[in-house]
Design an enzyme around this catalytic site. Sequence first.
Site, PDB file in Angstrom:
ATOM      1  CD  GLU A   1      -2.684   1.610   0.337  1.00 47.99           C
ATOM      2  OE1 GLU A   1      -3.219   2.732   0.342  1.00 47.99           O
ATOM      3  OE2 GLU A   1      -2.915   0.751  -0.542  1.00 47.99           O
TER       4      GLU A   1
ATOM      5  CG  HIS B   1      -0.769   2.416  -4.961  1.00 49.58           C
ATOM      6  ND1 HIS B   1      -2.036   2.669  -4.472  1.00 49.58           N
ATOM      7  CD2 HIS B   1      -0.804   2.802  -6.264  1.00 49.58           C
ATOM      8  CE1 HIS B   1      -2.789   3.169  -5.428  1.00 49.58           C
ATOM      9  NE2 HIS B   1      -2.077   3.270  -6.527  1.00 49.58           N
TER      10      HIS B   1
ATOM     11  CG  HIS C   1     -15.911  -7.730 -16.782  1.00 51.99           C
ATOM     12  ND1 HIS C   1     -15.672  -6.434 -17.165  1.00 51.99           N
ATOM     13  CD2 HIS C   1     -14.693  -8.344 -16.797  1.00 51.99           C
ATOM     14  CE1 HIS C   1     -14.387  -6.254 -17.399  1.00 51.99           C
ATOM     15  NE2 HIS C   1     -13.772  -7.405 -17.196  1.00 51.99           N
TER      16      HIS C   1
ATOM     17  CG  HIS D   1      -7.451  -8.686 -17.419  1.00 50.21           C
ATOM     18  ND1 HIS D   1      -7.670  -8.793 -18.776  1.00 50.21           N
ATOM     19  CD2 HIS D   1      -8.688  -8.493 -16.860  1.00 50.21           C
ATOM     20  CE1 HIS D   1      -8.964  -8.676 -19.030  1.00 50.21           C
ATOM     21  NE2 HIS D   1      -9.597  -8.476 -17.882  1.00 50.21           N
TER      22      HIS D   1
END
Length: 356
Positions: free
Chosen positions: A74, A77, A249, A306
């Site tokens: 975290e 980031h 999706h 992805h």
Amino acid sequence: MAKPGYRLALVATLLAVVVVLLGAYTRLTHAGLGCPDWPGCYGFLAVPMSEQAQSLAALRFPDAPIEVHKGWNEMVHRYFAGALGLVILGLAVQALRRRSQPGQPVKLPLLLLAVVITQAAFGMWTVTLQLWPQVVTAHLLGGFTTLSLLFLLTLRLSGRRPVTGPIPARIRALAMLGLLAVIGQVALGGWVSSNYAAVACTDFPTCHGEWWPEMDFANAFNLTHHDIGPNYLGGMLYGEARTAIHLTHRLGALTVTLLLLILSWQLWRNGLSRLATLLLATLALQVGLGISNVLLNLPLAVAVAHNGGGALLLLVTVLINHRLFPGRHSAVATHEPAIQRHPVSNSMGGLDLPRA
């Protein structure tokens, strides 16, 4: 010739790619609450590592046991996102200083600054609201928006003109529709991720061995249903609702694929073969990664890729629209005469990637 600020915009775009991938990695490693506070971590600037610091952290946050690896996921980031915010601030300051220069974008850098400030707020709410799906999805969309706008700014500062030949209006409309469809699919992907629905279906092309399994669309997409307050790590929806999200999706991916295949065909027919090839290659990569996620049960590397593939597909559609829609950043802004070219005669397909 590239305009002033081009290199900084390019660096910011590459940094934004890193931030998007790190955000995906943080979500997929369930580290969104690796630090229970914001902007620090357990009240420190970094993850507490010493025994004394961890004891103090335990006193401050008794309901949030320290998991060092998740905390670092975290915080790394956040560090990169903070650095990106500073670079975007620099771009905005430069734009204001050079606003009198011909062809210098001003509104776009200021819009970017507003978006990144909003992103910081959503980053805080992601933690303080404990991964509330609506906020997590909005935060993901904000990251993709930041990346797209930075890429557009880079293209405008690159000095490359859009295609100025007689491109049919239907192709421009199709390109814009393709961009909107990709944005919608990114939003659906964010909703899948924030509700932990990626493994709701573990077979392909069917789901639970059926083409149309039992699903609960009412709860799956009820944006006012979720309560603010509980910890949403791992998700709160039950199986039928997650299946509805996952299958939606998939249907969105099918729709986007068909639309972009038509766009590729139209680009190819009008002499923009390189743009068409780039779009087809990116689309094939993203579809392959999506199917692999299902069949391989969401391996971390493939899942992160992805997310990156979705970002790349979005950037390609931004590039196509930039090339097809002339604006103030074209020849008029540089006081140079536009070079009229018939698209069929352009053997390079109209794809001039930005360079210094």
